[in-house]
Design an enzyme around this catalytic site. Sequence first.
Site, PDB file in Angstrom:
ATOM      1  N   ALA A  40      19.568  11.165 -35.991  1.00  0.00           N
ATOM      2  CA  ALA A  40      19.542  12.474 -36.652  1.00  0.00           C
ATOM      3  C   ALA A  40      18.462  12.457 -37.713  1.00  0.00           C
ATOM      4  CB  ALA A  40      20.897  12.788 -37.285  1.00  0.00           C
ATOM      5  N   ALA A  41      17.603  13.466 -37.703  1.00  0.00           N
ATOM      6  CA  ALA A  41      16.529  13.572 -38.685  1.00  0.00           C
ATOM      7  C   ALA A  41      16.668  14.888 -39.429  1.00  0.00           C
ATOM      8  CB  ALA A  41      15.171  13.476 -37.984  1.00  0.00           C
ATOM      9  N   ALA A  84      15.896  17.782 -36.493  1.00  0.00           N
ATOM     10  CA  ALA A  84      16.489  17.724 -35.150  1.00  0.00           C
ATOM     11  C   ALA A  84      17.363  16.486 -35.032  1.00  0.00           C
ATOM     12  CB  ALA A  84      15.391  17.690 -34.086  1.00  0.00           C
ATOM     13  N   GLN A  85      18.188  16.466 -33.980  1.00  0.00           N
ATOM     14  CA  GLN A  85      18.930  15.265 -33.666  1.00  0.00           C
ATOM     15  C   GLN A  85      18.800  14.977 -32.179  1.00  0.00           C
ATOM     16  OE1 GLN A  85      22.615  16.733 -35.377  1.00  0.00           O
ATOM     17  NE2 GLN A  85      23.635  16.613 -33.378  1.00  0.00           N
ATOM     18  N   VAL A  86      19.072  13.720 -31.804  1.00  0.00           N
ATOM     19  CA  VAL A  86      18.791  13.248 -30.448  1.00  0.00           C
ATOM     20  C   VAL A  86      20.082  12.815 -29.754  1.00  0.00           C
ATOM     21  CG1 VAL A  86      17.475  11.576 -29.077  1.00  0.00           C
ATOM     22  CG2 VAL A  86      16.502  12.495 -31.203  1.00  0.00           C
ATOM     23  N   ASP A 116       3.006  10.390 -38.484  1.00  0.00           N
ATOM     24  CA  ASP A 116       4.292  10.039 -39.079  1.00  0.00           C
ATOM     25  C   ASP A 116       4.844   8.734 -38.489  1.00  0.00           C
ATOM     26  OD1 ASP A 116       6.478  10.365 -40.746  1.00  0.00           O
ATOM     27  OD2 ASP A 116       7.573  11.648 -39.356  1.00  0.00           O
TER      28      ASP A 116
END
Length: 534
Positions: free
Chosen positions: A167-168, A171-173, A319
């Site tokens: 989770a960023a 967004a999340q994966v 990044d």
Amino acid sequence: MMKVFRRRRSLYFLIISATGPAAAAAALTYHHHTVNPPWLITASFNGVVRSSRSLYTITANVVDYKYSLQGISRDTDQYRTILSQVHLRSAKRILKLCEINQGFYIKAGQFVASMRQVPKEYSSTLASLQDQAVPCSFEAIKQVLISNLGSDLKEIFLSVDEQPIAAASIAQVHRALLKDHQEVVLKVQYPGLKDRMRMDIATMSLLAKCVTWCFPEYRFQWMVSEFSEVIALELDFIQEARNSVRTAINFKHSSRIRVPMVFQELTTSQVLTMQYCRGRRVDDMDFIREMKIDPRKVAKVLVEAFAEMIFVHGFVHGDPHPGNILVSLDEREGFCLVVLDHGIYRSLDEEFRVKYCQLWKALIVLDSHKIQEIGEEFGIGKYARYLPLIFTGRTINSKAGLGKGMSIEEKANLKQEVKKLSIGDISEFMESLPPEFLTVLRTDGLIRSLSSKLGSPQRMRLLVYAHYALEGLSSKPNPDSGVCTRMRYGIDRLQVRLLLGLVQGLCWVEDRRQGLVTWSKQVISAINTYLLSI
């Protein structure tokens, strides 16, 4: 003085009352759907609350700097001690603001932490924000998937894991299994994110301008502009997919660099579907040692990949923090690096790329005249003299060897020189940098930090950069150019390559010498232990 204070106090109240509605209006400017009054009221209220926190934090920090250092000579140890304390207090205030406001404030804090130009108190304090993202509920994520991929997800996937694997801030994966049993990951953007971004960026921009109005030497608009450009790129997953494909093509020759395959038919501006790649974070030293992988080799492959991006491809991942690079086991090579999160990229203008290669060539041979000349071309002017310090840790007239650092005398002279620089000078320097320069500075800072964590000496990074800078300049001169021009080109390249070879040879000898000293100490220690046991 009291008159100035009243003017500033009135301005603060004006900002608090204006930023919420102004931010909501900024969101409406870009919002193409019909907006009902309750949403507008909520957006305005949230904007006021969030911007009030921001205003308080920024004001407290500026006042802290302004008055804590007032009347203290820059040449004293007291000034440097108090400045460090103010840095730390200010960083903690910003950390608290980011943790409370969440969203893009988390991303902004991460952005600041990744910049080498900020004091270490900021980068170390704000580094904790890398793992601060709070996952969104799967129900909300599912709605984003349905609105982007279709109402019946069972027609596409055999399964979608409800628990995110990452989770960023945007967004999340989630892992998923396609109908043909291919393992994929779904990067899903949080709902309502673009509207919040416009409001938060509008607030940050307004606050930066107001701080400059009150205190002209504090200019942060360059940072807000750079951040807003970066975050706009990261929100477009279709562009991220294009970046991913382009990077995969650029590294198709490399067996050490892997880029997950993108499923274009299952990718939209809010959902990115890509191949699932196994691996662990590049800074997971326990995993690397457990797998008997040499961390210095990992660092070298990492630095080589990003040097190739900068100097040769001119297409740079902006990044590269540890969570975006995985170490994956490979049967043939032992390991490879998986590069993730291709949202933030910078295409370097060809003229900039060539000049940047020339700059590194000049940095390696410490050609102070050429460094100053290229600095002028970049628009940096008088601050070009600090480029060797920023990139190689040497001053512009240094006599130290590559990667050796500065002598005691150099450090003392630099200390006296830096004392003369004000916050206004630093702001002027940052404002003068081309956008491409900010990107390579940020990327270089992150790569430098990672290679250091992996135990690699700075010298390795400098030698790799020098090699790829020469590769970036390796295009042959125009066939129509004169014989003398082509001869000068060849001689120039030969000189630098010979110098580079000499430096690498000396480094090899030094490494062998250090290895021999270490081995000798171990042998002597073992003999002493044996003799004592008799």
